[in-house]
Write a protein that holds these residues in place. Structure first.
Motif, PDB file in Angstrom:
ATOM      1  N   TRP A  23      -9.177  12.706 -12.265  1.00 24.42           N
ATOM      2  CA  TRP A  23      -8.120  12.210 -11.389  1.00 24.42           C
ATOM      3  C   TRP A  23      -8.571  12.282  -9.936  1.00 24.42           C
ATOM      4  N   VAL A  24      -8.392  11.208  -9.228  1.00 26.05           N
ATOM      5  CA  VAL A  24      -8.704  11.175  -7.802  1.00 26.05           C
ATOM      6  C   VAL A  24      -7.466  10.693  -7.048  1.00 26.05           C
ATOM      7  N   ARG A  25      -7.413  11.055  -5.781  1.00 24.02           N
ATOM      8  CA  ARG A  25      -6.256  10.685  -4.968  1.00 24.02           C
ATOM      9  C   ARG A  25      -6.731   9.905  -3.750  1.00 24.02           C
ATOM     10  N   LEU A  26      -6.006   8.829  -3.452  1.00 26.15           N
ATOM     11  CA  LEU A  26      -6.378   7.907  -2.385  1.00 26.15           C
ATOM     12  C   LEU A  26      -5.361   7.981  -1.250  1.00 26.15           C
ATOM     13  N   ASP A  27      -5.843   7.874  -0.004  1.00 22.96           N
ATOM     14  CA  ASP A  27      -4.944   7.913   1.155  1.00 22.96           C
ATOM     15  C   ASP A  27      -3.853   6.854   1.018  1.00 22.96           C
ATOM     16  N   LEU A  28      -4.264   5.613   0.828  1.00 21.59           N
ATOM     17  CA  LEU A  28      -3.351   4.486   0.651  1.00 21.59           C
ATOM     18  C   LEU A  28      -3.963   3.551  -0.376  1.00 21.59           C
ATOM     19  N   ALA A  29      -3.137   3.021  -1.268  1.00 17.94           N
ATOM     20  CA  ALA A  29      -3.695   2.123  -2.279  1.00 17.94           C
ATOM     21  C   ALA A  29      -2.624   1.191  -2.824  1.00 17.94           C
ATOM     22  N   ASP A  30      -3.090   0.009  -3.201  1.00 20.04           N
ATOM     23  CA  ASP A  30      -2.295  -0.936  -3.973  1.00 20.04           C
ATOM     24  C   ASP A  30      -2.817  -0.808  -5.400  1.00 20.04           C
ATOM     25  N   ARG A  31      -2.120  -0.035  -6.196  1.00 20.13           N
ATOM     26  CA  ARG A  31      -2.599   0.337  -7.526  1.00 20.13           C
ATOM     27  C   ARG A  31      -2.817  -0.883  -8.416  1.00 20.13           C
ATOM     28  N   ARG A  32      -1.905  -1.857  -8.349  1.00 18.30           N
ATOM     29  CA  ARG A  32      -1.985  -3.008  -9.259  1.00 18.30           C
ATOM     30  C   ARG A  32      -3.198  -3.882  -8.950  1.00 18.30           C
TER      31      ARG A  32
ATOM     32  N   VAL B 226     -15.619   1.741  -7.241  1.00 17.64           N
ATOM     33  CA  VAL B 226     -16.053   0.347  -7.088  1.00 17.64           C
ATOM     34  C   VAL B 226     -16.613  -0.179  -8.401  1.00 17.64           C
ATOM     35  N   ARG B 227     -17.382   0.663  -9.100  1.00 14.98           N
ATOM     36  CA  ARG B 227     -17.911   0.252 -10.411  1.00 14.98           C
ATOM     37  C   ARG B 227     -16.784   0.014 -11.408  1.00 14.98           C
ATOM     38  N   ASP B 228     -15.650   0.665 -11.177  1.00 17.04           N
ATOM     39  CA  ASP B 228     -14.509   0.519 -12.082  1.00 17.04           C
ATOM     40  C   ASP B 228     -13.564  -0.598 -11.620  1.00 17.04           C
ATOM     41  N   GLY B 229     -13.988  -1.373 -10.612  1.00 17.53           N
ATOM     42  CA  GLY B 229     -13.204  -2.539 -10.219  1.00 17.53           C
ATOM     43  C   GLY B 229     -12.383  -2.394  -8.957  1.00 17.53           C
ATOM     44  N   TRP B 230     -12.498  -1.253  -8.257  1.00 15.62           N
ATOM     45  CA  TRP B 230     -11.735  -1.057  -7.033  1.00 15.62           C
ATOM     46  C   TRP B 230     -12.470  -1.663  -5.833  1.00 15.62           C
ATOM     47  N   VAL B 231     -11.683  -2.011  -4.810  1.00 17.89           N
ATOM     48  CA  VAL B 231     -12.221  -2.448  -3.521  1.00 17.89           C
ATOM     49  C   VAL B 231     -11.771  -1.434  -2.476  1.00 17.89           C
ATOM     50  N   PHE B 232     -12.717  -0.970  -1.628  1.00 19.57           N
ATOM     51  CA  PHE B 232     -12.394   0.002  -0.593  1.00 19.57           C
ATOM     52  C   PHE B 232     -12.525  -0.619   0.789  1.00 19.57           C
ATOM     53  N   VAL B 233     -11.544  -0.311   1.625  1.00 20.53           N
ATOM     54  CA  VAL B 233     -11.638  -0.601   3.053  1.00 20.53           C
ATOM     55  C   VAL B 233     -11.533   0.750   3.758  1.00 20.53           C
ATOM     56  N   VAL B 234     -12.575   1.087   4.513  1.00 24.59           N
ATOM     57  CA  VAL B 234     -12.648   2.395   5.154  1.00 24.59           C
ATOM     58  C   VAL B 234     -12.483   2.233   6.657  1.00 24.59           C
TER      59      VAL B 234
ATOM     60  N   LEU C 133       0.840  -1.192   0.000  1.00 25.45           N
ATOM     61  CA  LEU C 133       0.000   0.000   0.000  1.00 25.45           C
ATOM     62  C   LEU C 133       0.880   1.248   0.000  1.00 25.45           C
ATOM     63  N   GLU C 134       0.620   2.149  -0.937  1.00 23.87           N
ATOM     64  CA  GLU C 134       1.385   3.384  -1.071  1.00 23.87           C
ATOM     65  C   GLU C 134       0.511   4.587  -0.726  1.00 23.87           C
ATOM     66  N   PRO C 135       1.111   5.644  -0.154  1.00 24.24           N
ATOM     67  CA  PRO C 135       0.326   6.838   0.165  1.00 24.24           C
ATOM     68  C   PRO C 135       0.053   7.695  -1.069  1.00 24.24           C
ATOM     69  N   GLN C 136      -1.081   8.408  -1.024  1.00 25.36           N
ATOM     70  CA  GLN C 136      -1.422   9.433  -2.002  1.00 25.36           C
ATOM     71  C   GLN C 136      -1.307   8.935  -3.444  1.00 25.36           C
ATOM     72  N   VAL C 137      -1.962   7.825  -3.709  1.00 24.59           N
ATOM     73  CA  VAL C 137      -1.982   7.257  -5.063  1.00 24.59           C
ATOM     74  C   VAL C 137      -3.019   8.002  -5.901  1.00 24.59           C
ATOM     75  N   GLU C 138      -2.630   8.445  -7.079  1.00 22.05           N
ATOM     76  CA  GLU C 138      -3.544   9.128  -7.992  1.00 22.05           C
ATOM     77  C   GLU C 138      -3.936   8.186  -9.128  1.00 22.05           C
ATOM     78  N   THR C 139      -5.207   8.168  -9.440  1.00 20.26           N
ATOM     79  CA  THR C 139      -5.690   7.295 -10.507  1.00 20.26           C
ATOM     80  C   THR C 139      -6.855   7.967 -11.219  1.00 20.26           C
ATOM     81  N   TRP C 140      -7.065   7.597 -12.465  1.00 16.94           N
ATOM     82  CA  TRP C 140      -8.129   8.170 -13.275  1.00 16.94           C
ATOM     83  C   TRP C 140      -9.402   7.339 -13.127  1.00 16.94           C
ATOM     84  N   VAL C 141     -10.519   8.016 -12.883  1.00 13.64           N
ATOM     85  CA  VAL C 141     -11.818   7.358 -12.748  1.00 13.64           C
ATOM     86  C   VAL C 141     -12.775   7.990 -13.744  1.00 13.64           C
ATOM     87  N   GLU C 142     -13.343   7.148 -14.594  1.00  9.65           N
ATOM     88  CA  GLU C 142     -14.260   7.639 -15.618  1.00  9.65           C
ATOM     89  C   GLU C 142     -15.408   8.417 -14.959  1.00  9.65           C
TER      90      GLU C 142
END
Length: 317
Positions: A224-233, A263-271, A211-220
């Motif tokens: 661009w959105v930024r996540l606190d921590l994410a495993d991009r792959r 989530v619709r784009d395939g991500w899983v969130f743990v809050v 898990l990396e901090p401040q991951v940026e990814t494109w969401v249709e």
């Protein structure tokens, strides 16, 4: 009142143009308030730790420097409430070169060995340097707050792991140095808040090291959105959602919409919500994260045409 400065002053300072008794009368009337023993300020001036530090510069003796939480605050690093059982406006003061610890009731005094190159001046106040302050806090605070301090000093003052190596060697044998040495290897200046540092450290402690901090990814539809921590792959995101972060209902609603789109784009969130760093909240989200990795493990990781570096989304920057 005309000749009284707008910064802290000694109540007995002849430069005020008033005898000490008239100044004491101003204190009694509430026109002047005491900041520290023997130091006052106009009642209209708002209180702050900086104000107390400026006052301290007038009364602290040679060989006394502001340290620990107070020094961090003066360096622009506000990462915790200070020592339990004391207010954040009580100054941490270290006496060096064999001098006695201050006994002032408005200061938290200690004796400490501090090298001359580990002291700087902030607003005229003798303060431990960013490196020395971060090192002291990493030894003295609990792991979460210590990690937050190290991350913040790396982000704001470029005190990275390499900068800490000589200090770690110098602190050999000091109480807390084992924790300091361990956490230095985990410093990440991308963390933007103490809770993000806590979250990353806790996740790593449970084996989630990708898990990396401040991951940026494109969401249709969201850009661009930024996540606190994410495993991009694996498209797994971990975010902190405490009341201290989301007091704004609109911000909360926006975050929920963003997560739903991802989530619709395939991500899983743990809050992680308030209370998530103690039981039973800790076990809840760690279990959810473990399940997310089981479902999105290496073998079953989905591939997306619009992944990083490919697809139709615009280049970042």
């Amino acid at each position: 009142m005309e000749n009284l400065p707008w910064t802290p002053f000694l109540l007995t300072d002849p430069a005020l143009g008033r005898d000490p008794r008239s100044v004491r009368r101003l204190v009694a009337r509430g026109a002047v308030r005491r900041v520290l023993r023997g130091v006052g300020v106009r009642a209209e001036v708002a209180g702050s730790l900086l104000l107390r530090a400026q006052a301290a510069a007038l009364v602290l003796g040679p060989g006394q420097v502001v340290c620990d939480y107070s020094a961090a605050w003066l360096h622009g690093v506000d990462v915790g409430p200070g020592r339990p059982g004391r207010g954040p406006d009580v100054l941490d003061v270290a006496s060096v070169a064999g001098r006695r610890a201050t006994r002032r009731g408005d200061a938290d005094g200690c004796r400490r060995t501090v090298a001359p190159d580990e002291v700087t001046r902030v607003h005229g106040v003798a303060v431990t340097t960013p490196l020395r302050t971060a090192a002291d806090l990493a030894c003295r605070w609990g792991r979460g707050d210590a990690m937050a301090a190290l991350d913040a000093f790396a982000r704001l003052h470029q005190v990275d792991a390499e900068a800490h190596r000589p200090m770690v060697a110098r602190f050999a044998g000091r109480r807390g140095v084992t924790q300091y040495r361990e956490l230095v290897a985990r410093i990440d200046p991308r963390a933007e808040s103490p809770r993000e540092s806590w979250l990353r450290l806790t996740a790593h402690d449970h084996g989630f090291t990708d898990l990396e901090p401040q991951v940026e990814t494109w969401v249709e539809g969201r850009g661009w959105v930024r996540l606190d921590l994410a495993d991009r792959r694996r498209r797994i995101a971990l975010e902190y959602d405490g009341a201290d972060v989301h007091g704004d209902d609109q911000k909360q609603a926006d975050d929920e919409e963003r997560r739903a789109a991802m989530v619709r784009d395939g991500w899983v969130f743990v809050v992680v919500r308030g209370g998530g760093f103690v039981e039973p909240g800790l076990s809840r989200w760690v279990g959810e994260l473990r399940d997310a990795y089981a479902d999105h493990g290496r073998g079953s990781c989905r591939r997306y045409a619009r992944g990083e570096g490919a697809g139709r989304h615009p280049r970042r920057g």
